[in-house]
Write an enzyme that holds these catalytic residues in place. Sequence first.
Site, PDB file in Angstrom:
ATOM      1  N   LYS A  22      22.389  78.653 -46.544  1.00 47.15           N
ATOM      2  CA  LYS A  22      23.323  79.543 -47.247  1.00 47.15           C
ATOM      3  C   LYS A  22      24.723  78.953 -47.298  1.00 47.15           C
ATOM      4  O   LYS A  22      25.401  79.057 -48.312  1.00 47.15           O
ATOM      5  CB  LYS A  22      23.378  80.927 -46.568  1.00 47.15           C
ATOM      6  CG  LYS A  22      22.169  81.799 -46.868  1.00 47.15           C
ATOM      7  CD  LYS A  22      22.433  83.253 -46.482  1.00 47.15           C
ATOM      8  CE  LYS A  22      21.187  84.103 -46.643  1.00 47.15           C
ATOM      9  NZ  LYS A  22      21.366  85.467 -46.112  1.00 47.15           N
TER      10      LYS A  22
ATOM     11  N   LYS B  67       9.365  81.239 -54.098  1.00 44.49           N
ATOM     12  CA  LYS B  67       9.220  82.601 -53.571  1.00 44.49           C
ATOM     13  C   LYS B  67       9.923  83.602 -54.498  1.00 44.49           C
ATOM     14  O   LYS B  67      11.025  83.355 -54.956  1.00 44.49           O
ATOM     15  CB  LYS B  67       9.865  82.652 -52.185  1.00 44.49           C
ATOM     16  CG  LYS B  67       9.724  83.982 -51.468  1.00 44.49           C
ATOM     17  CD  LYS B  67      10.489  83.980 -50.147  1.00 44.49           C
ATOM     18  CE  LYS B  67      11.806  84.717 -50.290  1.00 44.49           C
ATOM     19  NZ  LYS B  67      11.958  85.915 -49.486  1.00 44.49           N
TER      20      LYS B  67
ATOM     21  N   LYS C 296      14.920  88.775 -54.361  1.00 37.21           N
ATOM     22  CA  LYS C 296      15.863  89.728 -54.963  1.00 37.21           C
ATOM     23  C   LYS C 296      17.016  88.996 -55.618  1.00 37.21           C
ATOM     24  O   LYS C 296      17.584  89.467 -56.591  1.00 37.21           O
ATOM     25  CB  LYS C 296      16.456  90.638 -53.870  1.00 37.21           C
ATOM     26  CG  LYS C 296      15.563  91.752 -53.422  1.00 37.21           C
ATOM     27  CD  LYS C 296      16.381  92.747 -52.615  1.00 37.21           C
ATOM     28  CE  LYS C 296      15.928  92.830 -51.167  1.00 37.21           C
ATOM     29  NZ  LYS C 296      16.622  91.989 -50.219  1.00 37.21           N
TER      30      LYS C 296
HETATM   31  P1  ATP Z   1      17.275  87.979 -50.787  1.00 29.69           P
HETATM   32  O1  ATP Z   1      17.019  87.266 -52.082  1.00 29.69           O
HETATM   33  O2  ATP Z   1      18.412  88.963 -50.835  1.00 29.69           O
HETATM   34  O3  ATP Z   1      17.247  87.102 -49.575  1.00 29.69           O
HETATM   35  P2  ATP Z   1      14.506  88.737 -50.588  1.00 29.69           P
HETATM   36  O4  ATP Z   1      13.938  89.488 -51.733  1.00 29.69           O
HETATM   37  O5  ATP Z   1      14.145  87.315 -50.460  1.00 29.69           O
HETATM   38  O6  ATP Z   1      16.052  88.971 -50.602  1.00 29.69           O
HETATM   39  P3  ATP Z   1      14.704  89.802 -47.881  1.00 29.69           P
HETATM   40  O7  ATP Z   1      15.671  90.943 -47.950  1.00 29.69           O
HETATM   41  O8  ATP Z   1      15.149  88.505 -47.303  1.00 29.69           O
HETATM   42  O9  ATP Z   1      14.056  89.560 -49.331  1.00 29.69           O
HETATM   43  O10 ATP Z   1      13.409  90.245 -47.115  1.00 29.69           O
HETATM   44  C1  ATP Z   1      13.001  91.548 -46.895  1.00 29.69           C
HETATM   45  C2  ATP Z   1      11.547  91.532 -46.491  1.00 29.69           C
HETATM   46  O11 ATP Z   1      10.711  91.257 -47.623  1.00 29.69           O
HETATM   47  C3  ATP Z   1      11.217  90.484 -45.441  1.00 29.69           C
HETATM   48  O12 ATP Z   1      10.325  91.044 -44.488  1.00 29.69           O
HETATM   49  C4  ATP Z   1      10.534  89.375 -46.241  1.00 29.69           C
HETATM   50  O13 ATP Z   1       9.612  88.638 -45.475  1.00 29.69           O
HETATM   51  C5  ATP Z   1       9.847  90.162 -47.363  1.00 29.69           C
HETATM   52  N1  ATP Z   1       9.737  89.349 -48.597  1.00 29.69           N
HETATM   53  C6  ATP Z   1      10.761  88.999 -49.402  1.00 29.69           C
HETATM   54  N2  ATP Z   1      10.318  88.278 -50.451  1.00 29.69           N
HETATM   55  C7  ATP Z   1       8.980  88.156 -50.292  1.00 29.69           C
HETATM   56  C8  ATP Z   1       7.940  87.507 -51.040  1.00 29.69           C
HETATM   57  N3  ATP Z   1       8.211  86.849 -52.161  1.00 29.69           N
HETATM   58  N4  ATP Z   1       6.672  87.587 -50.588  1.00 29.69           N
HETATM   59  C9  ATP Z   1       6.399  88.264 -49.450  1.00 29.69           C
HETATM   60  N5  ATP Z   1       7.317  88.887 -48.695  1.00 29.69           N
HETATM   61  C10 ATP Z   1       8.603  88.840 -49.097  1.00 29.69           C
END
Ligand code: ATP
Length: 337
Positions: free
Chosen positions: A115, A198, A201
């Site tokens: 980050k 992946k 969000k």
């Molecule tokens: P950001 O982009 O803000 O980091 P994110 O969508 O990647 O957000 P997080 O807020 O980091 O998600 O994660 C919240 C939860 O959702 C965590 O438990 C993470 O493991 C799960 N998660 C996020 N993206 C995925 C994905 N693509 N597949 C499976 N699990 C996910």
Amino acid sequence: MTTKTRLYSGMQPSAESLQIGNYIGALLNWKALQETHDAFFSIVDLHALTVPQDPALLAANTRRTAAQYIAAGIDPASSTLYVQSHVPAHAELAWLLNTITGFGEASRMTQFKDKSARHGAEATTVGLFAYPVLMAADILLYDTEIVPVGEDQRQHVELTRDLATRFNARFGETFVVPEASIVRETAKIYDLQNPTAKMSKSAESHAGVLWMLDEPSVTAKKIMRAVTDAEGGVVFDRENKPGVANLLTIYSSITGRTIASLEDEYAGRGYGDFKKGLAEVVTGTFGPVRQRVIEMLDDPAELDRTLAANADRAAAVAGETLARAYDRVGLLRGRTR
Ligand code: ATP
Ligand code: LTN
């Protein structure tokens, strides 16, 4: 009386809507775990502040995230679902833990390295550096035994274990040393337009992200346009057919059906048919969730009351742990607590 195992997890309110990866990788799992565990789930707004946020949007997204947890099946009567900043003990314990965390130790966190490289040195704050220490405080305040998270959070839970062990050795038995429970790799969901990245969000383009709060017609369109391959055949092959493999994973996770039974059902049929089937399943699941979220956001006072009552429940547990830690390090007791 048997006491249930204490479980803790959280998610940042970093977008208006959660995406289907959050639903499959976190919420579905949490929903099942809350039946058998004493579960605490937080919306970690203090963590969200470690990167710049628009104040009005952060407040709205915190409420929206809470509504999505509940609509997706987290029960605020049996699980303790609350907003991190409503319980001041999080920031207070984080400060104590900051004082026993090594600078080098925090510098080795790969998420911080990623980050900070992305944001540049000027935009990298002490808050971002201390992010994992605040996460350790979240977990340790509740005498947590199990922390269900994705693989990307494993290192942070390891740090939490190190800090708990160090504190206990230095000041006497105070914290429970928690275990990570890593969500299966097969539950990882990829971007529909870029099926080796992946789904996230904070993805730059939204074309390959299935948002829980998208209108059903938008969700269906995104699924119909998902990247597949020229070969044809609904077969699970992560290496050579990552797009189809990802769609099969989503289909199987949402319906609880095995990949093999889906391959059988769609054998000899085209991708169009398969995508149509998947779109029905996803909109059938998210449609009612979306409706419920809209209803809850229509009555924010009721939602706020639920969150406040849950924060009281959380604060009672966290306050005791914090008082214990304050005593151990030699902070004088002030007000009666
Ligand atoms: P950001 O982009 O803000 O980091 P994110 O969508 O990647 O957000 P997080 O807020 O980091 O998600 O994660 C919240 C939860 O959702 C965590 O438990 C993470 O493991 C799960 N998660 C996020 N993206 C995925 C994905 N693509 N597949 C499976 N699990 C996910
Ligand atoms: N860093 C986590 C969110 C998070 C968390 C926690 C998860 C903050 N505090 C405590 C489990 C336990 C993430 O980004 N997924």
